[in-house]
Design a protein around this motif. Sequence first.
Motif, mmCIF file in Angstrom:
data_model
loop_
_atom_site.group_PDB
_atom_site.id
_atom_site.type_symbol
_atom_site.label_atom_id
_atom_site.label_comp_id
_atom_site.label_asym_id
_atom_site.label_seq_id
_atom_site.Cartn_x
_atom_site.Cartn_y
_atom_site.Cartn_z
ATOM 1 N N ALA A 88 57.743 -7.247 17.529
ATOM 2 C CA ALA A 88 58.580 -6.161 18.041
ATOM 3 C C ALA A 88 57.749 -4.901 18.268
ATOM 4 C CB ALA A 88 59.720 -5.886 17.066
ATOM 5 N N ALA A 89 56.906 -4.560 17.292
ATOM 6 C CA ALA A 89 56.072 -3.361 17.422
ATOM 7 C C ALA A 89 55.110 -3.490 18.597
ATOM 8 C CB ALA A 89 55.302 -3.117 16.130
ATOM 9 N N MET A 90 54.485 -4.649 18.754
ATOM 10 C CA MET A 90 53.527 -4.829 19.843
ATOM 11 C C MET A 90 54.212 -4.859 21.202
ATOM 12 S SD MET A 90 50.457 -4.627 18.972
ATOM 13 C CE MET A 90 50.953 -3.408 17.757
ATOM 14 N N ASN A 91 55.448 -5.354 21.260
ATOM 15 C CA ASN A 91 56.196 -5.275 22.517
ATOM 16 C C ASN A 91 56.306 -3.828 22.975
ATOM 17 O OD1 ASN A 91 56.790 -8.013 22.797
ATOM 18 N ND2 ASN A 91 58.641 -7.870 21.572
ATOM 19 N N TYR A 92 56.603 -2.948 22.027
ATOM 20 C CA TYR A 92 56.766 -1.535 22.355
ATOM 21 C C TYR A 92 55.457 -0.955 22.890
ATOM 22 C CZ TYR A 92 57.688 3.445 21.713
ATOM 23 O OH TYR A 92 57.835 4.796 21.907
ATOM 24 N N PHE A 93 54.353 -1.268 22.211
ATOM 25 C CA PHE A 93 53.083 -0.706 22.630
ATOM 26 C C PHE A 93 52.523 -1.389 23.875
ATOM 27 C CE2 PHE A 93 52.997 0.532 18.066
ATOM 28 C CZ PHE A 93 52.944 1.908 18.274
ATOM 29 N N ALA A 94 52.914 -2.638 24.129
ATOM 30 C CA ALA A 94 52.372 -3.358 25.282
ATOM 31 C C ALA A 94 52.684 -2.644 26.584
ATOM 32 C CB ALA A 94 52.916 -4.789 25.319
ATOM 33 N N GLY A 95 53.925 -2.152 26.715
ATOM 34 C CA GLY A 95 54.290 -1.453 27.943
ATOM 35 C C GLY A 95 53.499 -0.175 28.127
ATOM 36 N N SER A 152 49.774 -1.010 28.813
ATOM 37 C CA SER A 152 49.529 -1.583 30.138
ATOM 38 C C SER A 152 49.669 -0.531 31.233
ATOM 39 C CB SER A 152 50.464 -2.763 30.395
ATOM 40 O OG SER A 152 51.797 -2.327 30.517
ATOM 41 N N ASP A 153 50.511 0.479 31.011
ATOM 42 C CA ASP A 153 50.573 1.593 31.959
ATOM 43 C C ASP A 153 49.306 2.442 31.892
ATOM 44 O OD1 ASP A 153 52.974 1.098 33.195
ATOM 45 O OD2 ASP A 153 54.151 2.432 31.918
ATOM 46 N N ARG A 154 48.745 2.581 30.696
ATOM 47 C CA ARG A 154 47.577 3.463 30.527
ATOM 48 C C ARG A 154 46.276 2.780 30.905
ATOM 49 N NH1 ARG A 154 47.234 6.643 24.967
ATOM 50 N NH2 ARG A 154 49.091 7.523 25.959
ATOM 51 N N TYR A 155 46.097 1.521 30.500
ATOM 52 C CA TYR A 155 44.806 0.855 30.667
ATOM 53 C C TYR A 155 44.830 -0.293 31.671
ATOM 54 C CZ TYR A 155 43.812 3.392 26.351
ATOM 55 O OH TYR A 155 43.657 4.377 25.415
ATOM 56 N N GLY A 156 46.006 -0.660 32.157
ATOM 57 C CA GLY A 156 46.114 -1.808 33.044
ATOM 58 C C GLY A 156 46.664 -3.018 32.314
ATOM 59 N N LYS A 209 45.790 -6.441 32.659
ATOM 60 C CA LYS A 209 44.873 -7.508 32.250
ATOM 61 C C LYS A 209 44.191 -7.235 30.912
ATOM 62 C CE LYS A 209 40.963 -10.311 33.810
ATOM 63 N NZ LYS A 209 40.163 -10.775 34.968
ATOM 64 N N PRO A 210 43.683 -6.027 30.638
ATOM 65 C CA PRO A 210 43.061 -5.799 29.321
ATOM 66 C C PRO A 210 44.016 -6.042 28.154
ATOM 67 C CG PRO A 210 42.470 -4.041 30.840
ATOM 68 C CD PRO A 210 43.521 -4.861 31.516
ATOM 69 N N VAL A 211 45.292 -5.704 28.343
ATOM 70 C CA VAL A 211 46.271 -5.923 27.271
ATOM 71 C C VAL A 211 46.507 -7.420 27.072
ATOM 72 C CG1 VAL A 211 48.632 -5.458 26.517
ATOM 73 C CG2 VAL A 211 47.345 -3.687 27.721
ATOM 74 N N LEU A 212 46.546 -8.157 28.177
ATOM 75 C CA LEU A 212 46.723 -9.612 28.081
ATOM 76 C C LEU A 212 45.539 -10.254 27.346
ATOM 77 C CD1 LEU A 212 48.568 -11.967 28.904
ATOM 78 C CD2 LEU A 212 47.337 -12.076 31.087
ATOM 79 N N ILE A 213 44.339 -9.817 27.664
ATOM 80 C CA ILE A 213 43.152 -10.349 26.971
ATOM 81 C C ILE A 213 43.199 -10.006 25.484
ATOM 82 C CG2 ILE A 213 40.646 -10.119 26.764
ATOM 83 C CD1 ILE A 213 40.568 -9.717 29.818
ATOM 84 N N ALA A 214 43.572 -8.772 25.158
ATOM 85 C CA ALA A 214 43.650 -8.363 23.749
ATOM 86 C C ALA A 214 44.640 -9.232 22.983
ATOM 87 C CB ALA A 214 44.047 -6.886 23.653
ATOM 88 N N GLY A 215 45.747 -9.592 23.642
ATOM 89 C CA GLY A 215 46.733 -10.459 22.990
ATOM 90 C C GLY A 215 46.168 -11.827 22.651
ATOM 91 N N TRP A 216 45.401 -12.408 23.568
ATOM 92 C CA TRP A 216 44.793 -13.711 23.281
ATOM 93 C C TRP A 216 43.756 -13.610 22.164
ATOM 94 C CZ3 TRP A 216 47.067 -17.912 24.252
ATOM 95 C CH2 TRP A 216 47.788 -18.131 25.431
ATOM 96 N N LEU A 217 42.982 -12.530 22.146
ATOM 97 C CA LEU A 217 41.978 -12.368 21.090
ATOM 98 C C LEU A 217 42.629 -12.262 19.711
ATOM 99 C CD1 LEU A 217 39.507 -9.884 22.838
ATOM 100 C CD2 LEU A 217 39.117 -12.309 22.331
ATOM 101 N N ALA A 218 43.802 -11.620 19.655
ATOM 102 C CA ALA A 218 44.498 -11.502 18.367
ATOM 103 C C ALA A 218 44.939 -12.856 17.834
ATOM 104 C CB ALA A 218 45.721 -10.579 18.517
ATOM 105 N N ALA A 219 45.142 -13.838 18.726
ATOM 106 C CA ALA A 219 45.616 -15.159 18.304
ATOM 107 C C ALA A 219 44.511 -16.066 17.791
ATOM 108 C CB ALA A 219 46.330 -15.854 19.471
ATOM 109 N N VAL A 220 43.252 -15.737 18.068
ATOM 110 C CA VAL A 220 42.148 -16.653 17.749
ATOM 111 C C VAL A 220 42.121 -17.085 16.278
ATOM 112 C CG1 VAL A 220 39.633 -16.826 17.647
ATOM 113 C CG2 VAL A 220 40.727 -15.947 19.717
ATOM 114 N N PRO A 221 42.315 -16.182 15.299
ATOM 115 C CA PRO A 221 42.235 -16.631 13.898
ATOM 116 C C PRO A 221 43.463 -17.415 13.410
ATOM 117 C CG PRO A 221 41.904 -14.236 14.102
ATOM 118 C CD PRO A 221 42.472 -14.721 15.383
ATOM 119 N N VAL A 222 44.557 -17.396 14.173
ATOM 120 C CA VAL A 222 45.834 -17.917 13.642
ATOM 121 C C VAL A 222 45.759 -19.385 13.240
ATOM 122 C CG1 VAL A 222 48.255 -18.371 14.207
ATOM 123 C CG2 VAL A 222 47.235 -16.150 14.753
#
Length: 434
Positions: A85-92, A95-99, A101-114
Amino acid sequence: MSPPGTEHPMPGNTLPRRTAGSTPTVLGLRQNLAQFMLLVAVNALVGGTLGQERTVLPLLASRTFHLDLYTGALTYILAFGLSKAAMNYFAGTLSDRYGRKPVLIAGWLAAVPVPLMLIFGPSWGWIVAANVLLGVSQGLTWSTAVIMKMDLVGPKQRGLAMGFNEAAGYLGVAVTALATGYLATAYGLRPAPFLLGAAYIALGLGLTVLAVRETHHHARAEAAQHAKGRGTAHAGLTTGQVFTLTSFKDRSLSAASQAGLVNNLNDGLAWGLFPVLFAGAGLDLGQIGILAAAYPAAWGAAQLVTGAASDRWGRKWFIAAGMLVQAGALAIIASAHGFGPWLAAAVVLGLGTAMVYPTLLAAIGDVAHPTWRARSVGVYRLWRDGGFAVGALLSGVLADLYGIPTAIAAVGVLTAASGVVVAVRMRGNDHTAG
């Protein structure tokens, strides 16, 4: 007086945005089909990353870590829901500030250790921590995939786009829930089911880095067309104003936000308690896997129809009716016993959810102005995925006190009440394709 952000763009899907050395930005599904379908595939992998847990983790809690209280066992859903829920809020906002694609990549990197944490975690605390990271990843990846598809297709096909997006994600959940059920039967609860999730993460990250293209300029082009059309009212809202408008002030946005929360409240219940209910009735892991997959499979496939249908016939009554259908299915699950009735009810629950899920996202896109649509989607998804946390707490406490059937029935009543709120509060003429 027009509701905030409902200014309609001028006819046509081609929105030129020319800069030196660039080609015009064109909106529309057909015009951006290759990138759109690539993002559909990426979202299927996002769903599969979530689906690795749907069948296995509730059983891991009881059989490996010997958690007897449902409230304690559901802490992983609480952790997942709060972080997502918190990341949904920050994702918007990000993505407006940095674009996008970078946010999408960051999301995949966060999943690597799971997957590694789920495989090797020596205590339940490791599983909870893995779900915090999974929630961060899902919030960034799924929200950004939604925003990027809205960017590409423009205003006329939002329901269709959201249907494709959510269908891909939840078919990914369903296929993986089924596959992990069979892997767990053949090879045990760990590590085999989570190796599938690791493969999804590697593939999703690779596709995003190498093939996905930025879509933020599509949203800016649509915003420019608003300026050429009926003015730029409500275009310059702050993030705080977007939050209040989406959560409370605008009738349609706030009705969608509460319905999203209740929808994921009952999804959290299904995720955490259904496998335990089915196992307690003597079903084997293969049957539990089928039941865990049937609900998201029906949900995923039907969204290909319901999202597009809401473009034609409007959002409000699809949402209200879908909440009532879900409530009826939950009542059946609470009162029935046996694989056959539960399978039928799981399919009905999925169909009801399909009526609601893409339609709510499309409703947000209809009302929100392109300049703050990403943030409004983030706020809506903050409330919606907060439903996982509420559902984990509420259903866990009720199940501990009164048993699982009572918890399911109570959530069914809440779901019906949410449908009534949508029928009373949401405007019926906000969709743009009618």
